[in-house]
Scaffold this motif. Structure first.
Motif, PDB file in Angstrom:
ATOM      1  N   ASN A 132       5.639   7.039   1.389  1.00 38.75           N
ATOM      2  CA  ASN A 132       5.680   7.471   0.127  1.00 38.75           C
ATOM      3  C   ASN A 132       5.728   9.030   0.068  1.00 38.75           C
ATOM      4  O   ASN A 132       6.175   9.504  -0.779  1.00 38.75           O
ATOM      5  CB  ASN A 132       4.386   6.844  -0.627  1.00 38.75           C
ATOM      6  CG  ASN A 132       4.386   5.376  -0.686  1.00 38.75           C
ATOM      7  OD1 ASN A 132       4.214   4.641   0.110  1.00 38.75           O
ATOM      8  ND2 ASN A 132       4.819   4.806  -2.040  1.00 38.75           N
ATOM      9  N   ARG A 133       4.995   9.545   1.069  1.00 41.84           N
ATOM     10  CA  ARG A 133       4.965  10.932   1.178  1.00 41.84           C
ATOM     11  C   ARG A 133       4.869  11.388   2.669  1.00 41.84           C
ATOM     12  O   ARG A 133       4.218  10.744   3.427  1.00 41.84           O
ATOM     13  CB  ARG A 133       3.657  11.369   0.522  1.00 41.84           C
ATOM     14  CG  ARG A 133       3.696  13.031   0.715  1.00 41.84           C
ATOM     15  CD  ARG A 133       2.269  13.642  -0.017  1.00 41.84           C
ATOM     16  NE  ARG A 133       0.752  13.090   0.700  1.00 41.84           N
ATOM     17  CZ  ARG A 133       0.021  13.595   1.221  1.00 41.84           C
ATOM     18  NH1 ARG A 133       0.566  14.930   1.753  1.00 41.84           N
ATOM     19  NH2 ARG A 133      -1.081  13.397   1.660  1.00 41.84           N
ATOM     20  N   PHE A 134       6.025  12.259   3.021  1.00 42.27           N
ATOM     21  CA  PHE A 134       5.973  12.667   4.414  1.00 42.27           C
ATOM     22  C   PHE A 134       5.521  14.360   4.360  1.00 42.27           C
ATOM     23  O   PHE A 134       6.173  14.900   3.528  1.00 42.27           O
ATOM     24  CB  PHE A 134       7.239  12.552   5.061  1.00 42.27           C
ATOM     25  CG  PHE A 134       7.529  13.020   6.352  1.00 42.27           C
ATOM     26  CD1 PHE A 134       7.150  12.174   7.394  1.00 42.27           C
ATOM     27  CD2 PHE A 134       8.340  14.165   6.824  1.00 42.27           C
ATOM     28  CE1 PHE A 134       7.148  12.691   8.577  1.00 42.27           C
ATOM     29  CE2 PHE A 134       8.152  14.573   7.899  1.00 42.27           C
ATOM     30  CZ  PHE A 134       7.847  13.819   9.094  1.00 42.27           C
ATOM     31  N   GLU A 135       4.698  14.534   5.265  1.00 42.59           N
ATOM     32  CA  GLU A 135       4.307  15.844   5.309  1.00 42.59           C
ATOM     33  C   GLU A 135       4.480  16.446   6.942  1.00 42.59           C
ATOM     34  O   GLU A 135       4.237  15.907   7.782  1.00 42.59           O
ATOM     35  CB  GLU A 135       2.702  16.192   5.020  1.00 42.59           C
ATOM     36  CG  GLU A 135       2.256  17.672   4.891  1.00 42.59           C
ATOM     37  CD  GLU A 135       0.842  17.357   4.576  1.00 42.59           C
ATOM     38  OE1 GLU A 135       0.136  18.421   5.082  1.00 42.59           O
ATOM     39  OE2 GLU A 135       0.537  16.740   3.675  1.00 42.59           O
ATOM     40  N   THR A 136       5.111  17.571   6.873  1.00 42.51           N
ATOM     41  CA  THR A 136       5.499  18.346   8.289  1.00 42.51           C
ATOM     42  C   THR A 136       4.204  19.252   8.609  1.00 42.51           C
ATOM     43  O   THR A 136       3.887  20.067   7.822  1.00 42.51           O
ATOM     44  CB  THR A 136       6.650  19.066   8.198  1.00 42.51           C
ATOM     45  OG1 THR A 136       7.843  18.212   7.724  1.00 42.51           O
ATOM     46  CG2 THR A 136       6.987  19.500   9.491  1.00 42.51           C
TER      47      THR A 136
ATOM     48  N   VAL B  75       0.919  -1.344  -0.071  1.00 48.12           N
ATOM     49  CA  VAL B  75      -0.093   0.099   0.075  1.00 48.12           C
ATOM     50  C   VAL B  75       0.681   1.426   0.114  1.00 48.12           C
ATOM     51  O   VAL B  75       1.909   1.119   0.194  1.00 48.12           O
ATOM     52  CB  VAL B  75      -1.118  -0.029   1.014  1.00 48.12           C
ATOM     53  CG1 VAL B  75      -1.935  -1.115   1.322  1.00 48.12           C
ATOM     54  CG2 VAL B  75      -0.244   0.013   2.752  1.00 48.12           C
ATOM     55  N   ASN B  76       0.357   2.310  -0.391  1.00 50.45           N
ATOM     56  CA  ASN B  76       1.068   3.763  -0.498  1.00 50.45           C
ATOM     57  C   ASN B  76       0.957   4.133   1.018  1.00 50.45           C
ATOM     58  O   ASN B  76      -0.378   4.705   1.300  1.00 50.45           O
ATOM     59  CB  ASN B  76       0.531   4.598  -1.637  1.00 50.45           C
ATOM     60  CG  ASN B  76       0.970   3.852  -2.846  1.00 50.45           C
ATOM     61  OD1 ASN B  76       1.968   3.441  -3.118  1.00 50.45           O
ATOM     62  ND2 ASN B  76      -0.185   3.533  -3.645  1.00 50.45           N
ATOM     63  N   VAL B  77       1.920   4.753   1.603  1.00 53.54           N
ATOM     64  CA  VAL B  77       1.687   5.223   2.804  1.00 53.54           C
ATOM     65  C   VAL B  77       2.054   6.631   3.088  1.00 53.54           C
ATOM     66  O   VAL B  77       3.035   7.301   2.270  1.00 53.54           O
ATOM     67  CB  VAL B  77       2.468   4.549   4.133  1.00 53.54           C
ATOM     68  CG1 VAL B  77       2.463   5.191   5.392  1.00 53.54           C
ATOM     69  CG2 VAL B  77       2.171   2.891   3.971  1.00 53.54           C
ATOM     70  N   HIS B  78       1.254   7.637   3.726  1.00 54.76           N
ATOM     71  CA  HIS B  78       1.442   9.082   3.631  1.00 54.76           C
ATOM     72  C   HIS B  78       1.540   9.376   5.285  1.00 54.76           C
ATOM     73  O   HIS B  78       0.714   8.828   5.965  1.00 54.76           O
ATOM     74  CB  HIS B  78       0.184   9.759   2.882  1.00 54.76           C
ATOM     75  CG  HIS B  78       0.142   9.413   1.650  1.00 54.76           C
ATOM     76  ND1 HIS B  78       0.492  10.094   0.516  1.00 54.76           N
ATOM     77  CD2 HIS B  78      -0.367   8.475   0.970  1.00 54.76           C
ATOM     78  CE1 HIS B  78       0.134   9.579  -0.633  1.00 54.76           C
ATOM     79  NE2 HIS B  78      -0.548   8.269  -0.365  1.00 54.76           N
TER      80      HIS B  78
END
Length: 380
Positions: free
Chosen positions: A50-54, A32-35
């Protein structure tokens, strides 16, 4: 789940700490794609997803915008904006555990009322709005005062020994709880999927660091009586069913000196009391959480062997770039598994990693664990 999610599902995790990190390590198996959303740009999850957001987990717009294009959101920390999660649920995003469950568990007062309304055994308590109310409680001194919100890892908890101590009590809304004369602190992790299938991990026994009030030593399986273990697991199953939770729920309990089990607190996520399941059980708590939220059949929780988990906490008087002493010596012992959380900086009692020690001989597992506690240190 209606969607054929393998390789397609966009899964969001609120919180990028060690629990999220270990959840991602398991989620990779499902393709799965993990954010991930976390306020710390150096959070342990930052390089694994897959994507890291602060961003703030407490801010409505930040949480809503993070989640609006995802299929599903889960948490690794309870302190999140529940209003945003409710709106996302209304718009079709799956949120597990559900926002109503997170809202209840965020407030220790609501937790206690839930226990009382559903016949869950717990210590006597009283809700208060400010510390002045402490002069007029029906709970006898000494007692425990807990903040209703934002307490974690031993923070937000105070023992009030006498009337003079009220001067230093918490000012905010809190609860007063009868001081429990307990024999042991125990925990059961229970999972429930959307089909209503419920499964518990075997009960574990815990030891706490007296200074930091954090679990620092955990033994599985328990050697307590079959009756006690069964009773604790049944209580955990009842709570999961009463909540109708989807996901994992850690149920922390006291075993009193007269043999009663009293529920202390709940955590609706993977938990420190389940780290030993990675090596010690057929299904880990992280795999079970994913099975539950993906509405898949729950895995076997059977114990493989004796497992002892010790937390690696930052040493007192050390603060700065983390340095690990004793890792090589620890790994020279058979059955030792080291998990470092990727936190750049250490400070006293910060959770920096854990070690699981497995052995078919329970006494040998405990002996090795005690030795590793002496040699493996997190400094700066």
């Amino acid at each position: 789940m209606a969607k054929d999610f393998y390789g397609e599902l966009q899964l969001g995790i609120l919180g990028g700490g060690q629990l999220g990190r270990m959840l991602i390590q398991e989620a990779i198996n499902y393709n799965v794609n993990v954010h991930v959303l976390d306020p710390d740009k150096n959070a342990p999850c930052r390089k694994l997803c897959n994507r890291f957001e602060t961003g703030s987990l407490s801010d409505f717009e930040t949480v809503y915008n993070f989640g609006k294009d995802l299929d599903m959101i889960t948490i690794e920390i309870e302190k999140v904006n529940v209003d945003a999660l409710e709106k996302l649920e209304e718009e079709g995003v799956m949120v597990y555990p559900q926002s109503r469950v997170i809202r209840l568990i965020q407030d220790k007062g609501l937790q206690k009322q839930f226990f009382k309304q559903n016949g869950i055994p717990t210590a006597a308590f009283q809700l208060i709005s400010n510390k002045e109310n402490l002069h007029d409680t029906h709970i006898s001194l000494p007692y425990i005062q807990k903040l209703r919100k934002d307490g974690y890892d031993g923070k937000g908890v105070r023992k009030i020994n006498d009337v003079a101590a009220i001067a230093t009590a918490f000012e905010e809304p809190s609860l007063v709880e009868e001081l429990v004369d307990f024999e042991k602190e125990i925990a059961v992790i229970v999972a429930r999927n959307d089909k209503g299938q419920v499964s518990t991990f075997p009960l574990v026994e815990m030891e706490f660091n007296p200074e930091a009030n954090l679990v620092e030593f955990l033994i599985s399986p328990s050697t307590l009586s079959f009756e006690i273990q069964t009773q604790a697991e049944e209580i955990a199953k009842k709570i999961a069913d009463d909540l109708q939770i989807v996901g994992l729920l850690a149920v922390e309990m006291f075993l009193t000196k007269d043999g009663q089990i009293l529920v202390n607190e709940l955590a609706p996520r993977p938990h420190n009391s389940g780290h030993q399941t990675i090596e010690g059980n057929i299904t880990s708590q992280f795999a079970q959480h994913l099975r539950a939220i993906f509405n898949l059949p729950l895995g076997s929780t059977a114990v493989r062997t004796n497992a002892v988990m010790i937390n690696l906490l930052g040493e007192p008087n050390y603060e700065g770039m983390a340095k690990y002493d004793g890792v090589e010596e620890a790994l020279g012992i058979e059955g030792v598994f080291v998990h470092l959380y990727g936190k750049k900086y250490t400070k006293p009692f910060r959770k920096m990693g854990h070690v699981c020690i497995v052995n078919d001989d329970r006494d040998e597992a405990i002996k090795n664990a005690r030795f590793i506690q002496e040699i493996l240190k997190v400094k700066a």
